[in-house]
Design a protein around this motif. Structure first.
Motif, short mmCIF file in Angstrom:
data_model
loop_
_atom_site.label_atom_id
_atom_site.label_comp_id
_atom_site.label_asym_id
_atom_site.label_seq_id
_atom_site.Cartn_x
_atom_site.Cartn_y
_atom_site.Cartn_z
N GLU A 1 -22.19 -21.07 -3.21
CA GLU A 1 -21.56 -20.16 -2.90
C GLU A 1 -22.34 -19.10 -2.36
OE1 GLU A 1 -18.24 -20.17 -3.86
OE2 GLU A 1 -18.66 -22.13 -4.58
N LYS B 1 -20.62 -19.02 5.26
CA LYS B 1 -19.33 -19.79 6.06
C LYS B 1 -18.62 -19.30 6.96
CE LYS B 1 -18.28 -23.48 2.62
NZ LYS B 1 -17.09 -22.05 2.65
N GLU C 1 -9.84 -24.36 2.84
CA GLU C 1 -9.44 -25.17 1.57
C GLU C 1 -9.94 -24.23 0.80
OE1 GLU C 1 -10.08 -28.89 0.68
OE2 GLU C 1 -9.01 -29.49 2.97
N ARG D 1 -3.88 -22.47 -3.87
CA ARG D 1 -5.56 -21.51 -4.19
C ARG D 1 -5.49 -20.50 -5.26
NH1 ARG D 1 -9.66 -20.70 -0.26
NH2 ARG D 1 -10.90 -18.51 -0.97
N MET E 1 -7.91 -20.77 -8.22
CA MET E 1 -8.88 -18.69 -8.21
C MET E 1 -8.95 -18.27 -9.37
SD MET E 1 -10.49 -19.89 -5.74
CE MET E 1 -10.81 -21.47 -4.65
N PHE F 1 -6.75 -29.56 -5.80
CA PHE F 1 -7.46 -29.30 -4.49
C PHE F 1 -6.65 -30.30 -3.76
CE2 PHE F 1 -11.69 -27.54 -7.13
CZ PHE F 1 -11.21 -26.12 -6.19
N ARG G 1 -5.44 -30.24 0.19
CA ARG G 1 -5.76 -30.75 1.25
C ARG G 1 -4.44 -31.91 2.12
NH1 ARG G 1 -10.88 -33.21 -0.95
NH2 ARG G 1 -11.01 -30.42 -0.50
N ARG H 1 -14.60 -25.83 4.23
CA ARG H 1 -14.54 -26.64 3.54
C ARG H 1 -13.77 -27.64 3.53
NH1 ARG H 1 -17.72 -25.01 -0.31
NH2 ARG H 1 -18.03 -22.78 -0.87
N SER I 1 -16.55 -30.60 -0.18
CA SER I 1 -16.39 -29.84 -1.30
C SER I 1 -15.89 -30.82 -2.48
CB SER I 1 -14.98 -28.77 -1.11
OG SER I 1 -16.17 -28.13 0.01
N THR I 2 -15.35 -31.46 -2.73
CA THR I 2 -14.51 -31.93 -3.64
C THR I 2 -16.02 -33.52 -4.29
OG1 THR I 2 -12.67 -31.87 -3.02
CG2 THR I 2 -12.63 -33.42 -4.98
N TYR J 1 -18.41 -30.76 -5.61
CA TYR J 1 -18.47 -29.68 -7.08
C TYR J 1 -17.34 -30.52 -7.37
CZ TYR J 1 -18.66 -25.24 -4.40
OH TYR J 1 -19.31 -23.95 -3.87
N GLN J 2 -16.52 -30.96 -7.95
CA GLN J 2 -16.54 -32.28 -8.64
C GLN J 2 -16.88 -32.73 -9.33
OE1 GLN J 2 -14.20 -30.56 -6.43
NE2 GLN J 2 -13.74 -28.84 -7.97
N LYS K 1 -22.39 -13.07 -3.05
CA LYS K 1 -21.12 -13.04 -3.45
C LYS K 1 -20.55 -12.22 -3.94
CE LYS K 1 -16.95 -16.35 -3.22
NZ LYS K 1 -17.34 -18.02 -3.59
N LEU L 1 -14.06 -19.67 -9.89
CA LEU L 1 -15.11 -21.25 -10.12
C LEU L 1 -16.21 -20.46 -10.10
CD1 LEU L 1 -13.00 -22.66 -6.49
CD2 LEU L 1 -13.99 -23.50 -9.80
P1 TMP Z 1 -14.84 -20.28 -0.88
O1 TMP Z 1 -12.93 -20.43 -0.02
O2 TMP Z 1 -15.14 -18.97 -1.05
O3 TMP Z 1 -14.88 -21.26 0.09
O4 TMP Z 1 -14.06 -20.61 -2.68
C1 TMP Z 1 -13.46 -21.86 -2.40
C2 TMP Z 1 -13.85 -22.58 -4.33
O5 TMP Z 1 -13.23 -23.63 -4.80
C3 TMP Z 1 -15.33 -22.73 -4.38
O6 TMP Z 1 -16.48 -21.83 -5.28
C4 TMP Z 1 -15.64 -24.48 -4.08
C5 TMP Z 1 -14.02 -25.06 -4.82
N1 TMP Z 1 -13.82 -26.44 -4.10
C6 TMP Z 1 -14.44 -26.83 -5.17
O7 TMP Z 1 -14.14 -26.91 -6.04
N2 TMP Z 1 -13.08 -28.27 -4.32
C7 TMP Z 1 -12.85 -28.60 -3.28
O8 TMP Z 1 -12.16 -30.04 -3.31
C8 TMP Z 1 -12.90 -27.42 -2.57
C9 TMP Z 1 -11.97 -27.51 -1.06
C10 TMP Z 1 -13.34 -26.66 -2.78
#
Ligand code: TMP
Length: 208
Positions: A9, A13, A36, A47, A51, A67, A71, A93, A97-98, A101-102, A143, A152
């Protein structure tokens, strides 16, 4: 050519991407930018579910399927057609990112995630991935000040720390695909570093 931008975060980018796209267009590339989750009308609807701050009960498994659904749509509707036309695709992303994050963040099994990712992307992988690396607390502070604060972002600091460390682990696993950019630098320095990393990569590709 398929290039992705990744980062925790507040790594900046999303604000760097338009400049990089413009720079690469100036170098003669036909550039398509996307992001993404989202990037298609269906993906943008997904999305919103992901969010919304009031979707607190969203289970991590539901979250990942959303997610991946976004994709899969983006790959088929936008990325593959653009690559077939010889465009340079710049994506904010993607699959990493998956994993960050996941996988590293929520602790879902990485092997299972990789199988699911292959299914969602039809095994499409970026040629180059740029990691905008930023200290977690600095990123979250940025942020809060500048951007929409979403569901998130509200996860605990320890989660975001695991995400950042996860990114570093992914870089170690595939160093040839990743370039790490220090996103703690001033914006102009980050911009320059991104341009240099991409140009160097493209030059190497041409010489191959
Ligand atoms: P962003 O548009 O600010 O980058 O936010 C996307 C949010 O989604 C960010 O917290 C990261 C999260 N994210 C995941 O957790 N898994 C994913 O696969 C993707 C693409 C984003």
């Amino acid at each position: 050519m398929f290039i992705t931008l990744e980062g925790p975060e507040g790594s900046g980018k999303s604000s760097q991407l338009p400049d990089l796209a413009e720079f690469l267009s100036g170098q003669g590339w036909d550039v398509l930018t996307t992001r993404e989750p989202g990037g298609t009308p269906i993906g943008d609807q997904i999305r919103q579910i992901l969010m919304r701050l009031d979707n607190q009960e969203l289970h991590p498994r539901t979250e990942i399927l959303l997610f991946l659904a976004s994709r899969a749509q983006l790959v088929e509707q936008v990325i593959k057609p653009a690559l077939r036309e010889g465009k340079l695709v710049l994506c904010d992303r993607f699959g990493d990112s998956t994993l960050a994050y996941q996988g590293y963040g929520h602790g879902l099994n990485l092997d299972t995630l990789r199988i699911m990712l292959d299914f969602a992307t039809d095994k499409l992988k970026p040629d180059l991935t740029l990691l905008l690396d930023v200290d977690v607390e600095t990123g979250l502070q940025r942020k809060r000040k500048e951007d929409e604060w979403n569901r998130l972002d509200a996860y605990a600091l320890a989660f975001h720390q695991r995400v950042r460390e996860g990114y570093h682990e992914l870089c170690r696993q595939e160093p040839e695909r990743w370039r790490v950019i220090d996103a703690m630098q001033p914006k102009e320095a980050v911009q320059l570093a991104l341009r240099q990393a991409v140009m160097q990569f493209l030059q190497e590709k041409i010489n191959d």
